[in-house]
Design a protein around this motif. Sequence first.
Motif, PDB file in Angstrom:
ATOM      1  N   GLY A 125      10.394  -7.352  -5.823  1.00  0.00           N
ATOM      2  CA  GLY A 125       8.948  -7.253  -5.708  1.00  0.00           C
ATOM      3  C   GLY A 125       8.524  -6.730  -4.352  1.00  0.00           C
ATOM      4  O   GLY A 125       7.602  -5.905  -4.242  1.00  0.00           O
ATOM      5  N   GLU A 126       9.208  -7.194  -3.311  1.00  0.00           N
ATOM      6  CA  GLU A 126       8.908  -6.725  -1.957  1.00  0.00           C
ATOM      7  C   GLU A 126       9.170  -5.225  -1.831  1.00  0.00           C
ATOM      8  O   GLU A 126       8.390  -4.492  -1.231  1.00  0.00           O
ATOM      9  N   MET A 127      10.281  -4.788  -2.418  1.00  0.00           N
ATOM     10  CA  MET A 127      10.620  -3.362  -2.370  1.00  0.00           C
ATOM     11  C   MET A 127       9.604  -2.529  -3.148  1.00  0.00           C
ATOM     12  O   MET A 127       9.212  -1.437  -2.718  1.00  0.00           O
ATOM     13  N   ALA A 128       9.171  -3.051  -4.296  1.00  0.00           N
ATOM     14  CA  ALA A 128       8.172  -2.337  -5.099  1.00  0.00           C
ATOM     15  C   ALA A 128       6.848  -2.245  -4.352  1.00  0.00           C
ATOM     16  O   ALA A 128       6.171  -1.204  -4.370  1.00  0.00           O
ATOM     17  N   ASP A 129       6.479  -3.332  -3.676  1.00  0.00           N
ATOM     18  CA  ASP A 129       5.231  -3.358  -2.915  1.00  0.00           C
ATOM     19  C   ASP A 129       5.277  -2.340  -1.785  1.00  0.00           C
ATOM     20  O   ASP A 129       4.333  -1.566  -1.576  1.00  0.00           O
ATOM     21  N   LEU A 130       6.399  -2.313  -1.056  1.00  0.00           N
ATOM     22  CA  LEU A 130       6.546  -1.361   0.043  1.00  0.00           C
ATOM     23  C   LEU A 130       6.606   0.078  -0.474  1.00  0.00           C
ATOM     24  O   LEU A 130       6.247   1.019   0.250  1.00  0.00           O
ATOM     25  N   GLY A 131       7.054   0.240  -1.738  1.00  0.00           N
ATOM     26  CA  GLY A 131       7.139   1.568  -2.326  1.00  0.00           C
ATOM     27  C   GLY A 131       5.831   2.055  -2.915  1.00  0.00           C
ATOM     28  O   GLY A 131       5.781   3.127  -3.521  1.00  0.00           O
ATOM     29  N   GLY A 132       4.780   1.256  -2.768  1.00  0.00           N
ATOM     30  CA  GLY A 132       3.465   1.678  -3.242  1.00  0.00           C
ATOM     31  C   GLY A 132       3.065   1.111  -4.583  1.00  0.00           C
ATOM     32  O   GLY A 132       1.947   1.346  -5.049  1.00  0.00           O
ATOM     33  N   SER A 133       3.957   0.363  -5.237  1.00  0.00           N
ATOM     34  CA  SER A 133       3.631  -0.236  -6.543  1.00  0.00           C
ATOM     35  C   SER A 133       3.172  -1.674  -6.347  1.00  0.00           C
ATOM     36  O   SER A 133       3.811  -2.619  -6.786  1.00  0.00           O
ATOM     37  N   GLU A 134       2.041  -1.842  -5.670  1.00  0.00           N
ATOM     38  CA  GLU A 134       1.534  -3.170  -5.350  1.00  0.00           C
ATOM     39  C   GLU A 134       1.229  -3.973  -6.613  1.00  0.00           C
ATOM     40  O   GLU A 134       1.425  -5.193  -6.661  1.00  0.00           O
ATOM     41  N   TRP A 135       0.764  -3.282  -7.655  1.00  0.00           N
ATOM     42  CA  TRP A 135       0.411  -3.949  -8.915  1.00  0.00           C
ATOM     43  C   TRP A 135       1.602  -4.688  -9.525  1.00  0.00           C
ATOM     44  O   TRP A 135       1.442  -5.698 -10.212  1.00  0.00           O
ATOM     45  N   LEU A 136       2.824  -4.190  -9.260  1.00  0.00           N
ATOM     46  CA  LEU A 136       4.035  -4.822  -9.759  1.00  0.00           C
ATOM     47  C   LEU A 136       4.688  -5.697  -8.696  1.00  0.00           C
ATOM     48  O   LEU A 136       5.141  -6.809  -8.988  1.00  0.00           O
ATOM     49  N   GLY A 137       4.715  -5.214  -7.475  1.00  0.00           N
ATOM     50  CA  GLY A 137       5.423  -5.908  -6.407  1.00  0.00           C
ATOM     51  C   GLY A 137       4.841  -7.251  -6.043  1.00  0.00           C
ATOM     52  O   GLY A 137       5.572  -8.241  -5.907  1.00  0.00           O
ATOM     53  N   VAL A 138       3.510  -7.325  -5.902  1.00  0.00           N
ATOM     54  CA  VAL A 138       2.878  -8.584  -5.475  1.00  0.00           C
ATOM     55  C   VAL A 138       3.117  -9.722  -6.474  1.00  0.00           C
ATOM     56  O   VAL A 138       3.525 -10.820  -6.081  1.00  0.00           O
ATOM     57  N   PRO A 139       2.905  -9.501  -7.796  1.00  0.00           N
ATOM     58  CA  PRO A 139       3.199 -10.586  -8.754  1.00  0.00           C
ATOM     59  C   PRO A 139       4.659 -11.030  -8.725  1.00  0.00           C
ATOM     60  O   PRO A 139       4.958 -12.220  -8.831  1.00  0.00           O
TER      61      PRO A 139
END
Length: 224
Positions: A125-139
């Motif tokens: 999730g952290e990697m997804a958030d840093l990659g710009g996919s906040e909608w997936l990374g934060v949850p």
Amino acid sequence: MDTLHTMTDLTVVQKIAVWVLPLIFAITLHEVAHGYVASLFGDQTARLSGRLTLNPAKHIDPIGTIAIPFLMLMVSNFIFGWAKPVPVDPRNMRHPKRDMAFVALAGPLSNLLMALFWGLVAKLGEMADLGGSEWLGVPLVYMGGAGIMINVVLGVLNLIPLPPLDGGKVLEAVLPRRAAYTLSLIEPYGFFILVLLMFTGLLSVVMSPFVYFLIGAIGNLYGL
């Protein structure tokens, strides 16, 4: 892990969405682990009763799985619960006293393994958030943090050597027969002793060093 400190920012609905899946998996797999290891040692009671399944409906306890977690969610940023115990009959085992120790340990160990799994979820999730996919990374980060906390707490709690907790059953298995019998007499009062320890703060004093150590270790492992 910053996630564990920002749960207060969530609404009740968001908290439910974050905590429900980790809690259900934590208590379901805990019980299935007991039954599965018992079956390896010759006791098929859990299998024959249909409890060796990952279907949560087979394990739900109305009080421990629904009412208590919901009430705790209303007043805190953490939930706790339990499932219906998987039936185990030591008389069917080849070495009942020894085998029951492994059966008892299976539950807490499954929780510690699940804590590692949820740590991976949080990292993804952290990697997804840093990659710009906040909608997936934060949850995923929130859910991963919740999964780590729930499973570490369940694992540590159940290792306390107090019947009917798993740690108590392990202690009964390794003590001489007379001492084990004396310890087993505590079991009907174990829940009340646990509640007393919780309200006096002693339970937190005992558990906190182990809980924070394991959470920190998992956080360091994944760089969270």
